[in-house]
Write a protein that holds these residues in place. Structure first.
Motif, PDB file in Angstrom:
ATOM      1  N   ILE A 136      -1.573 -11.466 -10.670  1.00 29.79           N
ATOM      2  CA  ILE A 136      -1.869 -10.544  -9.572  1.00 29.79           C
ATOM      3  C   ILE A 136      -1.594  -9.111 -10.011  1.00 29.79           C
ATOM      4  CG2 ILE A 136      -1.139  -9.847  -7.264  1.00 29.79           C
ATOM      5  CD1 ILE A 136      -0.545 -12.836  -6.746  1.00 29.79           C
ATOM      6  N   GLY A 137      -0.448  -8.945 -10.698  1.00 22.46           N
ATOM      7  CA  GLY A 137      -0.142  -7.612 -11.182  1.00 22.46           C
ATOM      8  C   GLY A 137      -1.212  -7.109 -12.134  1.00 22.46           C
ATOM      9  N   ALA A 138      -1.694  -7.978 -13.005  1.00 20.03           N
ATOM     10  CA  ALA A 138      -2.729  -7.569 -13.959  1.00 20.03           C
ATOM     11  C   ALA A 138      -3.988  -7.139 -13.233  1.00 20.03           C
ATOM     12  CB  ALA A 138      -3.031  -8.718 -14.914  1.00 20.03           C
ATOM     13  N   VAL A 139      -4.379  -7.912 -12.219  1.00 24.14           N
ATOM     14  CA  VAL A 139      -5.564  -7.526 -11.452  1.00 24.14           C
ATOM     15  C   VAL A 139      -5.351  -6.171 -10.796  1.00 24.14           C
ATOM     16  CG1 VAL A 139      -6.971  -8.140  -9.459  1.00 24.14           C
ATOM     17  CG2 VAL A 139      -6.297  -9.885 -11.098  1.00 24.14           C
ATOM     18  N   GLY A 140      -4.118  -5.983 -10.299  1.00 24.82           N
ATOM     19  CA  GLY A 140      -3.833  -4.690  -9.680  1.00 24.82           C
ATOM     20  C   GLY A 140      -3.992  -3.558 -10.669  1.00 24.82           C
ATOM     21  N   VAL A 141      -3.502  -3.753 -11.878  1.00 21.51           N
ATOM     22  CA  VAL A 141      -3.647  -2.713 -12.896  1.00 21.51           C
ATOM     23  C   VAL A 141      -5.121  -2.450 -13.167  1.00 21.51           C
ATOM     24  CG1 VAL A 141      -3.256  -2.173 -15.317  1.00 21.51           C
ATOM     25  CG2 VAL A 141      -1.447  -3.198 -13.970  1.00 21.51           C
ATOM     26  N   LEU A 142      -5.913  -3.526 -13.141  1.00 22.08           N
ATOM     27  CA  LEU A 142      -7.318  -3.365 -13.506  1.00 22.08           C
ATOM     28  C   LEU A 142      -8.136  -2.704 -12.408  1.00 22.08           C
ATOM     29  CD1 LEU A 142      -8.044  -6.712 -15.345  1.00 22.08           C
ATOM     30  CD2 LEU A 142      -7.290  -4.538 -16.269  1.00 22.08           C
ATOM     31  N   ALA A 183       7.358 -14.182  -1.831  1.00 24.11           N
ATOM     32  CA  ALA A 183       7.140 -13.409  -3.063  1.00 24.11           C
ATOM     33  C   ALA A 183       5.657 -13.338  -3.388  1.00 24.11           C
ATOM     34  CB  ALA A 183       7.903 -14.044  -4.221  1.00 24.11           C
ATOM     35  N   PHE A 184       4.957 -14.438  -3.253  1.00 29.97           N
ATOM     36  CA  PHE A 184       3.538 -14.465  -3.576  1.00 29.97           C
ATOM     37  C   PHE A 184       2.757 -13.533  -2.657  1.00 29.97           C
ATOM     38  CE2 PHE A 184      -0.715 -16.338  -3.300  1.00 29.97           C
ATOM     39  CZ  PHE A 184      -1.048 -16.369  -4.666  1.00 29.97           C
ATOM     40  N   LEU A 185       3.052 -13.621  -1.353  1.00 32.19           N
ATOM     41  CA  LEU A 185       2.344 -12.770  -0.399  1.00 32.19           C
ATOM     42  C   LEU A 185       2.661 -11.300  -0.660  1.00 32.19           C
ATOM     43  CD1 LEU A 185       2.667 -14.824   2.889  1.00 32.19           C
ATOM     44  CD2 LEU A 185       0.656 -14.482   1.456  1.00 32.19           C
ATOM     45  N   GLY A 186       3.930 -11.041  -0.963  1.00 30.10           N
ATOM     46  CA  GLY A 186       4.296  -9.665  -1.276  1.00 30.10           C
ATOM     47  C   GLY A 186       3.514  -9.155  -2.478  1.00 30.10           C
ATOM     48  N   ALA A 187       3.395 -10.006  -3.502  1.00 35.47           N
ATOM     49  CA  ALA A 187       2.657  -9.598  -4.694  1.00 35.47           C
ATOM     50  C   ALA A 187       1.209  -9.298  -4.356  1.00 35.47           C
ATOM     51  CB  ALA A 187       2.733 -10.693  -5.747  1.00 35.47           C
ATOM     52  N   VAL A 208       9.341  -6.234  -0.472  1.00 37.44           N
ATOM     53  CA  VAL A 208       9.448  -7.591   0.064  1.00 37.44           C
ATOM     54  C   VAL A 208       9.449  -8.596  -1.091  1.00 37.44           C
ATOM     55  CG1 VAL A 208       8.220  -9.344   1.387  1.00 37.44           C
ATOM     56  CG2 VAL A 208       8.434  -7.029   2.277  1.00 37.44           C
ATOM     57  N   ASN A 209       8.535  -8.402  -1.996  1.00 39.80           N
ATOM     58  CA  ASN A 209       8.426  -9.289  -3.146  1.00 39.80           C
ATOM     59  C   ASN A 209       9.725  -9.322  -3.938  1.00 39.80           C
ATOM     60  OD1 ASN A 209       7.883  -8.987  -6.300  1.00 39.80           O
ATOM     61  ND2 ASN A 209       6.504 -10.572  -5.482  1.00 39.80           N
ATOM     62  N   MET A 210      10.312  -8.153  -4.128  1.00 35.88           N
ATOM     63  CA  MET A 210      11.520  -8.103  -4.952  1.00 35.88           C
ATOM     64  C   MET A 210      12.696  -8.744  -4.244  1.00 35.88           C
ATOM     65  SD  MET A 210      11.156  -4.424  -6.670  1.00 35.88           S
ATOM     66  CE  MET A 210      10.130  -4.203  -8.097  1.00 35.88           C
ATOM     67  N   LEU A 211      12.780  -8.575  -2.944  1.00 32.37           N
ATOM     68  CA  LEU A 211      13.872  -9.217  -2.207  1.00 32.37           C
ATOM     69  C   LEU A 211      13.734 -10.741  -2.302  1.00 32.37           C
ATOM     70  CD1 LEU A 211      14.148  -6.869   0.887  1.00 32.37           C
ATOM     71  CD2 LEU A 211      15.807  -7.194  -0.954  1.00 32.37           C
ATOM     72  N   ALA A 212      12.496 -11.234  -2.161  1.00 31.18           N
ATOM     73  CA  ALA A 212      12.274 -12.670  -2.292  1.00 31.18           C
ATOM     74  C   ALA A 212      12.652 -13.137  -3.691  1.00 31.18           C
ATOM     75  CB  ALA A 212      10.810 -12.992  -2.001  1.00 31.18           C
ATOM     76  N   LEU A 213      12.358 -12.287  -4.671  1.00 28.99           N
ATOM     77  CA  LEU A 213      12.700 -12.621  -6.041  1.00 28.99           C
ATOM     78  C   LEU A 213      14.214 -12.709  -6.215  1.00 28.99           C
ATOM     79  CD1 LEU A 213      10.464 -13.056  -7.998  1.00 28.99           C
ATOM     80  CD2 LEU A 213      10.948 -10.862  -9.033  1.00 28.99           C
ATOM     81  N   ALA A 214      14.942 -11.839  -5.539  1.00 34.51           N
ATOM     82  CA  ALA A 214      16.407 -11.884  -5.607  1.00 34.51           C
ATOM     83  C   ALA A 214      16.900 -13.227  -5.090  1.00 34.51           C
ATOM     84  CB  ALA A 214      17.000 -10.736  -4.806  1.00 34.51           C
ATOM     85  N   VAL A 215      16.278 -13.724  -4.026  1.00 34.28           N
ATOM     86  CA  VAL A 215      16.659 -15.036  -3.490  1.00 34.28           C
ATOM     87  C   VAL A 215      16.397 -16.108  -4.546  1.00 34.28           C
ATOM     88  CG1 VAL A 215      16.142 -16.741  -1.716  1.00 34.28           C
ATOM     89  CG2 VAL A 215      16.243 -14.326  -1.132  1.00 34.28           C
ATOM     90  N   LEU A 216      15.240 -15.997  -5.206  1.00 29.65           N
ATOM     91  CA  LEU A 216      14.920 -16.987  -6.239  1.00 29.65           C
ATOM     92  C   LEU A 216      15.933 -16.931  -7.377  1.00 29.65           C
ATOM     93  CD1 LEU A 216      11.043 -16.623  -6.397  1.00 29.65           C
ATOM     94  CD2 LEU A 216      12.346 -18.506  -5.475  1.00 29.65           C
ATOM     95  N   PHE A 217      16.394 -15.732  -7.711  1.00 29.56           N
ATOM     96  CA  PHE A 217      17.420 -15.617  -8.750  1.00 29.56           C
ATOM     97  C   PHE A 217      18.682 -16.348  -8.340  1.00 29.56           C
ATOM     98  CE2 PHE A 217      15.637 -11.455 -10.692  1.00 29.56           C
ATOM     99  CZ  PHE A 217      14.749 -12.215 -11.426  1.00 29.56           C
ATOM    100  N   LEU A 230       5.916  -1.047   0.190  1.00 28.44           N
ATOM    101  CA  LEU A 230       6.704  -1.915   1.076  1.00 28.44           C
ATOM    102  C   LEU A 230       6.512  -3.382   0.683  1.00 28.44           C
ATOM    103  CD1 LEU A 230       6.200  -0.116   4.490  1.00 28.44           C
ATOM    104  CD2 LEU A 230       8.203  -0.138   2.992  1.00 28.44           C
ATOM    105  N   ALA A 231       5.269  -3.768   0.350  1.00 25.74           N
ATOM    106  CA  ALA A 231       5.007  -5.142  -0.071  1.00 25.74           C
ATOM    107  C   ALA A 231       5.786  -5.464  -1.341  1.00 25.74           C
ATOM    108  CB  ALA A 231       3.512  -5.339  -0.306  1.00 25.74           C
ATOM    109  N   LEU A 232       5.884  -4.498  -2.240  1.00 27.11           N
ATOM    110  CA  LEU A 232       6.629  -4.724  -3.475  1.00 27.11           C
ATOM    111  C   LEU A 232       8.110  -4.932  -3.169  1.00 27.11           C
ATOM    112  CD1 LEU A 232       6.414  -4.948  -6.472  1.00 27.11           C
ATOM    113  CD2 LEU A 232       6.687  -2.500  -6.685  1.00 27.11           C
TER     114      LEU A 232
END
Lengths: 179, 669, 102
Positions: C19-25, A12-16, A34-43, A30-32
């Motif tokens: 990270i999202g905030a930085v992206g917005v900026l 999730a962190f890398l995706g972000a 990946v991030n969201m799928l990882a987040l689903a796992v965390l849920f 695409l990175a987003l």
């Protein structure tokens, strides 16, 4: 469980990060995903099965498909290079680091968790074991239709408004076209 | 049947609500509302309110005398602060509800307002029939009746002040009703400004009472409720009681300020100059506002606040002296005016002066009784004069009238009855009330006999000037073409006049104690629960002598008028030739307008001119220019921050949010 | 569940938000800015669910559900706006939109 958390959190962190640093818009999308799928796992790890499903279906499915469509429509090949010495970037990154450190520090400082996994203070009635016994969707649905009925209905109205607004905007300048 | 509080609540709400509803419907309906509707609605609501007042009156009369005062709350209006914390009144505790008091005094006033007012409304249907602003007129009239009822019924200082000011506004609107006439607008403005001076007095008095009235324990009460105020203003066990005890500076100040308000409403010196000018308004307005109701509000105020004046002998003495002085001055002025309405206006001022005098010396029921009969005969005189003016097409100059006796066979006797009642000729209403009033002057206090001498001399003046009007306007030969062609007014105008004529004839008998079944006269007995009986009974002989003397002086004035203007045995210009200064003094109204012009108006105008020339361009404009330049210069410096790139704004926002969070974290950690 | 994972969840949530905030900026492409906003919303969702899980309430999950609905609406309207603005020959660059300055 800790291992699963570690892997999912890392992805999730890398995706972000990928969303922000990717040069091509499509890669960001695409990175987003990946991030969201990882987040689903965390849920799932947090005993929120229904939310995990919604995360995959609504976000990764519907919303991100929409994003990819728009990217393809507007700028399939657009690239953007970040200037690492840009003042705005430096200020932003510094503020973000500061923000992260302060909030995490505050979280550790102000909220304590007992060794048995409970907060000090008021604890709600929905222990994970109880929720699992009755069924995740059932408990959530009951909450939605009793305690949170008004927010739920307002949300449905919001969705309707958004749909109407999107149709209006997508029609372009309908009035001019009709004349 | 007794007057329960529910009954009183409903009754008061109906009495107040009907004219208010009339005002709202007519004013919101505007021109769309057909005249046929307004013609019925305008007088209808007032007469219906009158019927309701009569019901309340009957219910009150059925109660025992000691139990005739009911105060009910119509609605809670303001409830601020905590009135009492541990028994100690809070500094900001302030409760004001719209409460009304139904007691004999309020009922007498309400009956006059709605009864005489209703008749005048009916009369106005005829008088204003040709006017463009027919609907507007009735809207204002209903507003006036509503305001007046609020004033007399309110059991609360706040609403008393509200009614007081609403009356002033309604009066302004009605005086300046013909707004295309510059004189009418100026008269309205003058009246309103004078009223505001009076309002100031009343409001200051209310403030003083609110901040300094103390209860039986010596603690500040902070109340605006009139019954509470009256209950506590008198002497009590604690030395801090009331407003500082009898004759204290505070209570005297309150009395003087109250009287300032009363003087403005009742056109007493030195705030009297607006009343004659107010005759610019339509004649029904003069009858309703400037004879029967509004100008008597000052008398009502003094009588209502008699517990205060009883504690303030100096203020009460001032009231009496100003009243009798104004009465005499207005009587002298009335002898030389040429405008028929102005003569009646000065007679109003004079009669109100007598009432104020009576209220000042403590003869409250006599004051209210004269107010009561005066409402009939003065409204009658105005309406009859209105018939005359209507018949001769807005001619008000006495010198252009004459010979109307044969042309107006109903108006003439009506006016004559009004004149007889005003003069105080026996059996007419004015005789009873005026002689009682003057008689109480004779028997109350050590100084008042001298004032009584002035008072009875006014009798002669009064009958002289009003019969001067009778003879010049109605007798002799017509002196102008309109007077020649005058016709009697329509029925809708003559019937109210005749009803009033009947009342002006018989109303005085209310004060007669027919069978001696009660120690007091009828009217006095009715008012006694409110104002008490402070009248000391003089020796029967003195009373009778005063009565005879007063009556004889009235007849004397009548006789002189007859000799001068009827038989022309005495030349009319005798005084102006022999004593030109006296004539000029009277004709120029004692030069008060000129004095005010020189003392107040001109200096203020000159000051304003100076301010316009010097202060306005330099100070005010300078400040405005300076602010503009300073902001402009500042904006130039800040302009570079405004890049228009929203992400830069967001960056600054985010950075400062993080810093603020850091600050918060350091505070917590 | 290991209570120390709580800190891990919250830390990840805050990191994603930053990270999202930085992206917005820093990003100029409006689509990427938009995706960064989505990232921030997801971070908030994670925090909500985490708190709900550890306090044994369902409120966090209900809230997260509402946030997802709001995010979906926002994406629909926002993307429509972006296409509306940039369909007419504009470059996909937020810095071209500086009319606020005037």
């Amino acid at each position: 469980m800790t291992a699963i958390f570690g892997v999912a959190a890392g992805i999730a962190f890398l995706g972000a990060l990928g969303v922000v640093v990717a040069r091509r818009t499509l890669y960001s999308a695409l990175a987003l995903i990946v991030n969201m799928l990882a987040l689903a796992v965390l849920f799932l790890l947090l005993d929120a099965q229904f939310l995990a499903a919604v995360q995959v279906i609504v976000y990764t499915g519907a919303v991100m498909v929409l994003f990819v469509f728009i990217i393809a429509l507007l700028s399939p090949g657009a690239q953007e290079r970040l200037n690492p010495l840009e003042l705005r970037l430096i200020v932003g990154v510094c503020a973000a680091l500061l923000f992260t450190v302060v909030v995490v520090r505050l979280t550790l400082n102000g909220i304590t968790v007992t060794p048995s996994g409970h907060f000090h203070g008021t604890i709600g009635p929905f222990a994970p074991s109880l929720v699992d016994r009755h069924g995740q969707v059932e408990v959530l649905g009951e909450q939605l239709f009793t305690t949170f009925l008004l927010p739920f209905e307002v949300t449905s109205l919001l969705l309707l408004v958004a749909a109407v607004g999107a149709v209006h905007l997508a029609r372009g300048h309908g009035r001019r076209a009709s004349q | 049947m007794t007057i329960g509080s529910t009954f009183a609540t409903v009754g008061a709400a109906v009495v107040l609500g009907l004219p208010l509803a009339g005002f709202l419907v007519i004013s919101l309906g505007g021109r769309r509302l057909p005249r046929a509707v307004v013609r019925w609605l305008g007088p209808g609501v007032v007469l219906a309110a009158f019927a309701c007042v009569l019901v309340l009156l009957a219910a009150t009369l059925l109660r025992p005398a000691a139990d005739r005062s009911v105060t009910v709350m119509l609605w809670q209006w303001l409830q601020l602060g905590v009135p009492k914390v541990h028994g100690v009144p809070g500094a900001l505790g302030f409760n004001a509800d719209f409460s009304v008091t139904i007691d004999p005094l309020a009922l007498v006033m309400a009956a006059i307002i709605t009864g005489v007012g209703g008749l005048i409304h009916v009369y106005s249907v005829g008088y204003m029939a040709e006017d463009q602003g027919f609907n507007r007129f009735f809207a204002y009239m209903n507003l006036f009746v509503t305001s007046m009822l609020v004033l007399v019924l309110s059991a609360n200082l706040v609403f008393l002040v509200i009614g007081w000011s609403m009356v002033a506004f309604a009066s302004y609107a009605l005086i300046a009703f013909w707004y295309e006439r510059p004189t009418a607008v100026a008269a309205g403005r003058k009246a309103y400004i004078t009223q505001v001076i009076g309002d100031l007095g009343l409001v200051l008095a209310a403030f003083l009472i609110f901040v300094s009235l103390r209860g039986p324990t010596g603690a500040l009460l902070h109340t605006v409720s009139l019954p509470t105020i009256f209950a506590n203003v008198g002497p009590g066990p604690h030395f801090h009681n009331g407003l500082g005890g009898s004759g204290s500076g505070l209570v005297t100040l309150v009395g003087v300020l109250l009287f300032l308000g009363a003087a403005a409403k009742s056109a007493q010196w030195p705030l009297h100059t607006w009343l004659p000018d107010a005759m610019e308004g339509p004649t029904p307005v003069s009858a309703l506002i400037h004879a029967a109701t509004m100008v008597t509000a000052g008398v009502y105020l003094v009588v209502r606040f008699h517990p205060v004046f009883q504690q303030a002998p100096i203020a009460a003495g001032l009231v009496a002296v100003v009243g009798i002085g104004t009465a005499w001055m207005a009587g002298v002025i009335g002898c030389t005016q040429h405008d028929i309405k102005r003569v009646i206006a000065y007679s109003t001022m004079s009669q109100i002066g007598l009432m104020i005098f009576a209220a000042g010396i403590g003869a409250y029921s006599a004051a209210i009784f004269h107010l009561f009969t005066h409402a009939f005969f003065k409204a009658l005189l105005f309406l009859a004069a209105g018939n005359v003016i209507h018949a001769v097409h807005d001619e008000q100059d006495l010198r252009q009238l004459g010979g109307l006796r044969r042309r107006m066979r109903l108006t003439y006797p009506a006016f004559l009855i009004g004149a007889l009642a005003l003069s105080g000729i026996p059996i007419f209403a004015g005789w009873f009330s005026k002689e009682e009033l003057l008689g109480s002057g004779l028997v109350l206090g050590p100084v008042t006999p001298w004032l009584w001498v002035i008072g009875v001399s006014i009798n002669a003046l009064t009958s002289f000037y009003i019969f001067r009007v009778v003879w010049t306007a109605f007798h002799g030969a017509p002196r102008s073409e309109p007077a020649e062609a005058a016709r009697e007014a329509p029925k809708v105008m003559t019937i109210p006049v005749l009803i009033l004529a009947g009342l002006a004839t018989v109303a005085g008998f209310l004060e007669v104690n027919f069978a001696g079944w009660h120690p007091l006269n009828l009217f006095q007995a009715f008012l006694q629960p409110v104002v008490g009986v402070v009248r000391a009974h003089a020796a029967a002989g003195a009373d009778a002598a005063a009565l005879v003397a007063g009556t004889l002086l009235s007849v004397f004035g009548l006789g002189v008028a007859w000799l001068v203007y009827g038989r022309r045995l005495i030349p009319a210009d005798l005084v102006s030739r022999r004593l030109p200064w006296l004539y000029q003094l009277s004709f120029r109204k004692f030069y008060w307008d000129e004095t005010y012009e020189v003392v107040f108006a001109r200096p203020v105008l000159r000051l304003a001119e100076g301010l316009t020339r010097v202060v306005e361009p330099n100070v005010f404009d300078g400040v405005v220019r300076g602010v503009r330049d300073a902001i402009g210069a500042l904006a130039q410096d800040f302009r570079s921050f405004q890049t228009g790139y929203f992400r830069e704004y967001a960056t600054v926002f985010f950075a400062f949010a993080a810093l603020a969070l850091l600050f918060l974290g350091l505070r917590i950690a | 569940m290991n209570p120390h994972l709580f800190t891990g969840f919250i830390g990840l949530s805050v990191a994603m938000l930053s990270i999202g905030a930085v992206g917005v900026l820093v990003r100029r492409n409006p689509l990427v800015v938009f995706m960064s906003i989505e990232l921030m919303l997801n971070a908030a969702n994670l925090a909500l669910v985490t708190y709900g899980r550890f306090t044994h309430t369902m409120d966090g999950q209900v809230f997260a559900l509402v946030v997802i609905a709001v995010a979906a609406s926002e994406v629909v309207v926002g993307l429509a706006l972006i296409t509306g603005v940039f369909r007419r020959g504009r470059r996909l660059d937020l810095d071209d939109l500086s009319e606020l300055r005037e």
